[in-house]
Enzyme design. Structure first.
Site, mmCIF file in Angstrom:
data_model
loop_
_atom_site.group_PDB
_atom_site.id
_atom_site.type_symbol
_atom_site.label_atom_id
_atom_site.label_comp_id
_atom_site.label_asym_id
_atom_site.label_seq_id
_atom_site.Cartn_x
_atom_site.Cartn_y
_atom_site.Cartn_z
ATOM 1 N N HIS A 146 0.678 -1.195 -0.069
ATOM 2 C CA HIS A 146 -0.010 0.011 -0.081
ATOM 3 C C HIS A 146 0.782 1.134 -0.020
ATOM 4 O O HIS A 146 0.267 2.413 -0.327
ATOM 5 C CB HIS A 146 -1.088 -0.074 1.326
ATOM 6 C CG HIS A 146 -2.200 -0.752 0.898
ATOM 7 N ND1 HIS A 146 -3.295 -0.319 0.241
ATOM 8 C CD2 HIS A 146 -2.415 -2.082 1.300
ATOM 9 C CE1 HIS A 146 -4.334 -1.298 0.377
ATOM 10 N NE2 HIS A 146 -3.846 -2.333 0.915
ATOM 11 N N ASP A 153 -7.840 -1.665 -1.681
ATOM 12 C CA ASP A 153 -8.983 -2.371 -0.788
ATOM 13 C C ASP A 153 -10.196 -2.134 -1.506
ATOM 14 O O ASP A 153 -10.415 -0.723 -1.292
ATOM 15 C CB ASP A 153 -8.678 -2.283 0.634
ATOM 16 C CG ASP A 153 -7.448 -2.708 1.227
ATOM 17 O OD1 ASP A 153 -6.756 -3.596 0.588
ATOM 18 O OD2 ASP A 153 -6.801 -2.220 2.304
ATOM 19 N N GLU A 217 -6.974 -12.400 1.326
ATOM 20 C CA GLU A 217 -8.208 -11.051 1.569
ATOM 21 C C GLU A 217 -8.911 -10.941 0.462
ATOM 22 O O GLU A 217 -8.301 -10.642 -0.686
ATOM 23 C CB GLU A 217 -7.353 -9.962 1.691
ATOM 24 C CG GLU A 217 -6.455 -10.027 3.111
ATOM 25 C CD GLU A 217 -5.729 -8.729 3.355
ATOM 26 O OE1 GLU A 217 -5.607 -8.095 2.663
ATOM 27 O OE2 GLU A 217 -5.163 -8.829 4.538
ATOM 28 N N HIS A 220 -8.389 -7.156 -1.196
ATOM 29 C CA HIS A 220 -6.983 -6.562 -1.361
ATOM 30 C C HIS A 220 -6.537 -6.919 -2.898
ATOM 31 O O HIS A 220 -6.402 -8.017 -3.272
ATOM 32 C CB HIS A 220 -5.884 -7.055 -0.357
ATOM 33 C CG HIS A 220 -4.810 -6.365 -0.785
ATOM 34 N ND1 HIS A 220 -4.132 -5.438 -0.025
ATOM 35 C CD2 HIS A 220 -3.846 -6.707 -1.640
ATOM 36 C CE1 HIS A 220 -2.863 -5.205 -0.763
ATOM 37 N NE2 HIS A 220 -2.803 -6.062 -1.444
HETATM 38 C C1 LIG Z 1 -4.858 -4.141 6.306
HETATM 39 C C2 LIG Z 1 -5.297 -4.805 5.076
HETATM 40 N N1 LIG Z 1 -6.505 -4.081 4.609
HETATM 41 C C3 LIG Z 1 -4.371 -4.943 3.880
HETATM 42 O O1 LIG Z 1 -4.185 -4.064 3.141
HETATM 43 N N2 LIG Z 1 -3.434 -5.928 3.968
HETATM 44 C C4 LIG Z 1 -2.476 -6.217 3.161
HETATM 45 C C5 LIG Z 1 -1.888 -7.525 3.357
HETATM 46 C C6 LIG Z 1 -1.425 -5.281 3.442
HETATM 47 O O2 LIG Z 1 -1.265 -4.560 4.403
HETATM 48 O O3 LIG Z 1 -0.428 -5.037 2.511
HETATM 49 ZN ZN LIG Z 2 -4.809 -3.907 0.993
#
Ligand SMILES: C[C@@H](N)C(=O)N[C@H](C)C(=O)O
Ligand SMILES: [Zn+2]
EC number: 3.4.13.22
Length: 255
Positions: A146, A153, A217, A220
């Site tokens: 991110h 997300d 997830e 994501h």
């Molecule tokens: C925290 C969650 N929304 C997310 O984005 N998880 C991935 C694995 C990340 O933190 O990169």
């Molecule tokens: Zn994410």
């Protein structure tokens, strides 16, 4: 509002494939040829894109009240939203993330798992945390996804702007959040079957625009970062870590 099965189309009938979890050490060795593509705000996007900056709304320290993404990601998300069946919108929950927010999410989940499972050793705690939050890293060679502006997300909403039931909550740290979880269950009740179909719809609409999904997830997706390089079979990543422009840096460049 209930949408009929036929209205959801063939994407909702096509299962999500099972993919293995990433090996983060291998990912960090994938080359990045960083582009200087700017971060742009998602909230300027037209319908049916919706923006709900989840971490700012939750009051997480350092979270920004906007979802910024790289320009190519913006264009692709718009194309995803436009390809969805009538009456379904794409909701962007997070995009570019400050390092401080990544650290807060990581520490909070790590501590929560530690409290619930005092028997876990360090390696197990790290593995369980990484399933749902990446290790905070500003390393230009191995940034958290991110921090690049390439990871997003997302979820779906109906024509009234209500988020659809995807079978687990956003950021729910349980096996039910694994993208293919509902594909592996037998005898789904009506609620779970619809959630499975919504996950499929989101998955195939995103993949059709070049995104890849993180298997743990359903929300994501990646474009241009090292996760995308790995799951998409690309030769190199396009995005390194980036920061929002400040007024000081803008003036420094101009003077
Ligand atoms: C925290 C969650 N929304 C997310 O984005 N998880 C991935 C694995 C990340 O933190 O990169
Ligand atoms: Zn994410």
């Amino acid at each position: 509002m209930t949408l009929s099965d036929s209205h959801l189309g063939t994407w909702a009938k096509t299962p999500i494939p099972h993919l293995a979890e990433p090996c983060w050490e291998d990912l960090s060795r994938l080359p990045i040829e960083p582009s200087d593509e700017p971060l742009v705000p998602m909230s300027l996007a037209p319908e049916p894109v919706k923006v709900f900056p989840a971490y700012a709304r939750l009051g997480i320290p350092g979270a920004v009240p906007e979802c910024y993404v790289r320009e190519s990601v913006y264009r692709r998300l718009l194309a995803v939203a436009r390809a969805l069946p009538d009456g379904i919108g794409l909701v962007v929950l997070d995009g570019w993330r400050p390092w401080r927010v990544q650290q807060y999410l990581f520490d909070t989940l790590y501590e929560t798992i530690h409290t619930h499972h005092p028997e876990f050793d360090e390696a197990t705690l790290l593995e369980r945390t990484r399933e749902f939050v990446s290790v905070p890293s500003r390393d230009p060679l191995a940034p958290s996804p991110h921090l690049t502006g390439g990871a997003v997300d997302v979820t779906l909403c109906d024509a009234d702007g209500l988020m659809l039931d995807m079978g687990s909550l956003f950021d729910e740290a349980s096996p039910a959040s694994h993208s293919d979880y509902l594909e592996r269950l037998n005898d789904l009740d009506e609620r779970k079957r619809r959630a499975r179909d919504y996950r499929r719809l989101l998955y195939h609409a995103m993949c059709a625009q070049g995104f890849t999904n993180l298997p743990s997830e359903w929300w994501h997706y990646d474009y241009g970062d090292q996760l995308w390089t790995h799951y998409g079979g690309h030769a190199r990543a396009l995005y390194g870590p980036t920061e929002l422009d400040t007024i000081e840096s803008r003036w420094r460049r101009q003077l």
